[in-house]
Design a protein around this motif. Structure first.
Motif, mmCIF file in Angstrom:
data_model
loop_
_atom_site.group_PDB
_atom_site.id
_atom_site.type_symbol
_atom_site.label_atom_id
_atom_site.label_comp_id
_atom_site.label_asym_id
_atom_site.label_seq_id
_atom_site.Cartn_x
_atom_site.Cartn_y
_atom_site.Cartn_z
ATOM 1 N N UNK A 30 -46.381 49.770 -15.341
ATOM 2 C CA UNK A 30 -45.502 50.709 -16.031
ATOM 3 C C UNK A 30 -44.162 50.066 -16.336
ATOM 4 N N UNK A 31 -43.734 49.163 -15.447
ATOM 5 C CA UNK A 31 -42.453 48.495 -15.630
ATOM 6 C C UNK A 31 -42.603 47.145 -16.325
ATOM 7 N N UNK A 32 -43.479 46.297 -15.782
ATOM 8 C CA UNK A 32 -43.527 44.907 -16.231
ATOM 9 C C UNK A 32 -44.155 44.721 -17.606
ATOM 10 N N UNK A 33 -44.990 45.643 -18.033
ATOM 11 C CA UNK A 33 -45.656 45.458 -19.313
ATOM 12 C C UNK A 33 -45.121 46.389 -20.403
ATOM 13 N N UNK A 34 -44.036 47.072 -20.077
ATOM 14 C CA UNK A 34 -43.343 47.869 -21.092
ATOM 15 C C UNK A 34 -41.849 47.551 -21.053
ATOM 16 N N UNK A 35 -41.216 47.868 -19.944
ATOM 17 C CA UNK A 35 -39.765 47.748 -19.837
ATOM 18 C C UNK A 35 -39.312 46.291 -19.880
ATOM 19 N N UNK A 36 -39.979 45.425 -19.094
ATOM 20 C CA UNK A 36 -39.558 44.023 -19.075
ATOM 21 C C UNK A 36 -39.862 43.331 -20.400
ATOM 22 N N UNK A 37 -40.921 43.768 -21.108
ATOM 23 C CA UNK A 37 -41.176 43.235 -22.445
ATOM 24 C C UNK A 37 -40.002 43.565 -23.368
ATOM 25 N N UNK A 38 -39.560 44.826 -23.317
ATOM 26 C CA UNK A 38 -38.417 45.252 -24.132
ATOM 27 C C UNK A 38 -37.148 44.544 -23.688
ATOM 28 N N UNK A 39 -37.001 44.374 -22.378
ATOM 29 C CA UNK A 39 -35.832 43.699 -21.826
ATOM 30 C C UNK A 39 -35.769 42.243 -22.292
ATOM 31 N N UNK A 40 -36.926 41.620 -22.420
ATOM 32 C CA UNK A 40 -36.982 40.245 -22.924
ATOM 33 C C UNK A 40 -36.467 40.176 -24.361
ATOM 34 N N UNK A 41 -36.908 41.121 -25.198
ATOM 35 C CA UNK A 41 -36.457 41.125 -26.585
ATOM 36 C C UNK A 41 -34.975 41.500 -26.698
ATOM 37 N N UNK A 42 -34.466 42.199 -25.700
ATOM 38 C CA UNK A 42 -33.052 42.575 -25.697
ATOM 39 C C UNK A 42 -32.174 41.461 -25.131
ATOM 40 N N UNK A 396 -44.052 35.338 -7.802
ATOM 41 C CA UNK A 396 -42.627 35.077 -7.547
ATOM 42 C C UNK A 396 -41.780 35.009 -8.813
ATOM 43 N N UNK A 397 -42.400 34.716 -9.966
ATOM 44 C CA UNK A 397 -41.630 34.626 -11.212
ATOM 45 C C UNK A 397 -41.443 35.982 -11.889
ATOM 46 N N UNK A 398 -42.223 36.969 -11.456
ATOM 47 C CA UNK A 398 -42.103 38.314 -12.030
ATOM 48 C C UNK A 398 -40.961 39.046 -11.332
ATOM 49 N N UNK A 399 -39.856 39.178 -12.026
ATOM 50 C CA UNK A 399 -38.670 39.798 -11.432
ATOM 51 C C UNK A 399 -38.237 41.013 -12.254
ATOM 52 N N UNK A 400 -37.617 41.945 -11.557
ATOM 53 C CA UNK A 400 -37.134 43.170 -12.189
ATOM 54 C C UNK A 400 -35.752 42.915 -12.800
ATOM 55 N N UNK A 401 -35.711 42.099 -13.838
ATOM 56 C CA UNK A 401 -34.431 41.758 -14.447
ATOM 57 C C UNK A 401 -33.730 42.979 -15.025
ATOM 58 N N UNK A 402 -34.501 43.904 -15.573
ATOM 59 C CA UNK A 402 -33.895 45.077 -16.191
ATOM 60 C C UNK A 402 -33.173 45.938 -15.175
ATOM 61 N N UNK A 403 -33.613 45.910 -13.918
ATOM 62 C CA UNK A 403 -33.021 46.744 -12.875
ATOM 63 C C UNK A 403 -31.719 46.159 -12.324
ATOM 64 N N UNK A 404 -31.389 44.938 -12.715
ATOM 65 C CA UNK A 404 -30.221 44.251 -12.172
ATOM 66 C C UNK A 404 -29.027 44.410 -13.100
ATOM 67 N N UNK A 405 -27.845 44.518 -12.512
ATOM 68 C CA UNK A 405 -26.629 44.547 -13.314
ATOM 69 C C UNK A 405 -26.522 43.269 -14.129
ATOM 70 N N UNK A 406 -26.144 43.397 -15.381
ATOM 71 C CA UNK A 406 -26.127 42.238 -16.274
ATOM 72 C C UNK A 406 -25.171 41.144 -15.794
ATOM 73 N N UNK A 407 -24.042 41.534 -15.189
ATOM 74 C CA UNK A 407 -23.030 40.566 -14.779
ATOM 75 C C UNK A 407 -23.181 40.124 -13.330
#
Length: 478
Positions: A30-42, A396-407
């Protein structure tokens, strides 16, 4: 029991409440194949953090594109908080779901004569405790189910007259998007087609206009795939090739044929599950020619033939299970007292279980929520071994980047290497309530597990399932 509109409105409000506050996910996909895909493009998630499905190009990019638009929309207004963006996505999913229930309700209400029964079946369906947990999600299963049932309602299988051509094209658009949201919805589409060929022969040519409508989602699929993958690909074929022909799905585990029946009994909780299983069985016998009988048996049956099974795959038929069960009991038993007793027990059990939608299903999401707001005054945080935003040891390479503060910068270091200024330390090891490093005292301020459990753990123990501990230096605490 008093079945009134206030009860229904209260339950609908509860669904939206869950959509806003339930910031976790039910399954990692639900997260890695939707949100993180969008996060990558963002520009948030790096390319090397994409899961294997991205390289294989087996996922439709329509939902990631929707998520990308939401990210950009909130960014335009200066909002980058992932939990606010996630809540808005879930509210949209809940709107579609509630509307889909509203549209298919008449198909079941038509089978009931008494007004009291019509009121009961609505409440009966909304209070089904598993629904808020799954149907309020920004997930492929929830979106696919909602779009299919809205399209189904427009198709109106109760009528045999010649349909409006524009409406049929709209139905095709809805069915097409439901398919690209979740490819397995094809089983429902197949059995709806089979049923209509048998019982609505005069409407056979309707399917040509419906097919024409599916061209619009097909175009959207191709162009969003170009946007995401950089080339035109037909992801449903790639999905079928990898998971079925190459049998990749089986590497994630296989289950016996009866798995889903076992799930209905156990995951719904035995009393509720037994009621639903028996009620659906009674419905199928009484209304063996019903379109819902065809859809349910076809959908569950085909999924049962596939080796890799997951409970979430059944989400698209949750919407019809409960009303089918209620009507099945109502028609099977002539004594209304038996039905009323079963109904009261069912509703009481479900009302007791409804709050379980507030139980965090992904402990990592809770950790990210705490880290996000707890580290607002920090530019750097430190961690040992696995990055706290990492999914698990296996990926180990699959990380919740979208959940982290950008800075926020996450720096990996060993506990014994902490120095002055490295005040915020995150770990999956339990190092006691406090520890000293280089004359600096670190105090535990957060643990995922309850304190009663943590206190019983031996020092230095590592938890493998995502439990997190946060330690802060004594200087930071002052």
């Amino acid at each position: 029991m008093n079945f009134n509109r206030k009860s229904v409105k209260l339950l609908v409000c509860y669904y939206f409440f869950i959509a806003v506050v339930a910031f976790w996910y039910m399954h990692a996909d639900e997260h890695f194949q939707i949100v993180e895909f969008a996060s990558y493009k963002a520009g948030i998630t790096p390319l090397d953090a994409m899961p294997w499905e991205f390289e294989a190009k087996i996922r439709s990019s329509i939902m990631p594109f929707i998520a990308f638009l939401l990210i950009k929309l909130f960014s335009f207004f200066g909002i980058e908080n992932p939990f606010v963006i996630g809540a808005s996505a879930r509210v949209i999913a809940t709107l579609f779901f509630i509307y889909s229930l509203y549209r298919i309700a008449p198909f079941f209400l038509d089978k009931l004569e008494l007004e009291a029964d019509k009121k009961k079946i609505i409440l009966f369906t909304l209070c089904f405790w598993i629904m808020p947990s799954f149907m309020t999600r920004f997930s492929s299963e929830s979106f696919s189910a909602s779009f299919f049932w809205i399209g189904f309602a427009l198709f109106d299988s109760r009528k045999s007259y010649e349909s409006d051509k524009l409406k049929l094209i709209l139905i095709g658009i809805l069915f097409g998007f439901s398919f690209y949201f979740r490819f397995q919805i094809a089983f429902l589409l197949l059995f709806l087609f089979i049923w209509s060929i048998i019982y609505l022969r005069k409407r056979f040519f309707d399917w040509f206009f419906i097919a024409a409508g599916t061209l619009i989602p097909l175009i959207a699929e191709y162009f969003t795939n170009l946007w995401l993958y950089g080339e035109f690909v037909f992801s449903p074929y790639r999905y079928f090739r990898e998971n079925i022909i190459n049998n990749v799905a089986a590497t994630f585990g296989t289950e016996p044929f009866y798995y889903y029946f076992q799930c209905f009994f156990l995951f719904f909780t035995p009393p509720v599950g037994l009621f639903i299983i028996l009620g659906m069985f009674f419905y199928a016998i009484k209304f063996k020619h019903s379109v819902f009988t065809y859809l349910l048996i076809g959908f569950v049956g085909f999924h049962s033939l596939i080796g890799h099974k997951e409970f979430r795959f059944m989400v698209p038929v949750f919407s019809i299970m409960v009303p089918m069960a209620y009507i099945g009991f109502l028609y099977w038993f002539k004594h209304r007292k038996i039905v009323d007793v079963c109904l009261k027990v069912f509703i009481i059990l479900n009302l007791i279980l409804l709050p379980t939608a507030l139980i965090v299903k992904s402990t990592r999401s809770l950790n990210y929520f705490v880290i996000y707001f707890d580290s607002l005054h920090e530019n750097q945080i430190y961690c040992d071994k696995l990055n706290p935003y990492c999914l698990n040891n296996r990926f180990p390479n699959a990380k919740h980047y979208f959940m982290k503060r950008r800075d926020l910068q996450v720096i990996e270091t060993h506990k014994d290497s902490l120095t002055a200024g490295q005040n915020y330390f995150i770990t999956r090891h339990y190092y006691g309530e406090t520890f000293f490093v280089n004359k600096n005292k670190y105090i535990k301020t957060y643990q995922t597990l309850p304190k009663s459990i943590v206190k019983r753990l031996p020092v230095n123990v590592e938890d493998p399932v995502g439990v997190t501990y946060i330690y802060k230096s004594e200087t930071l605490m002052q």
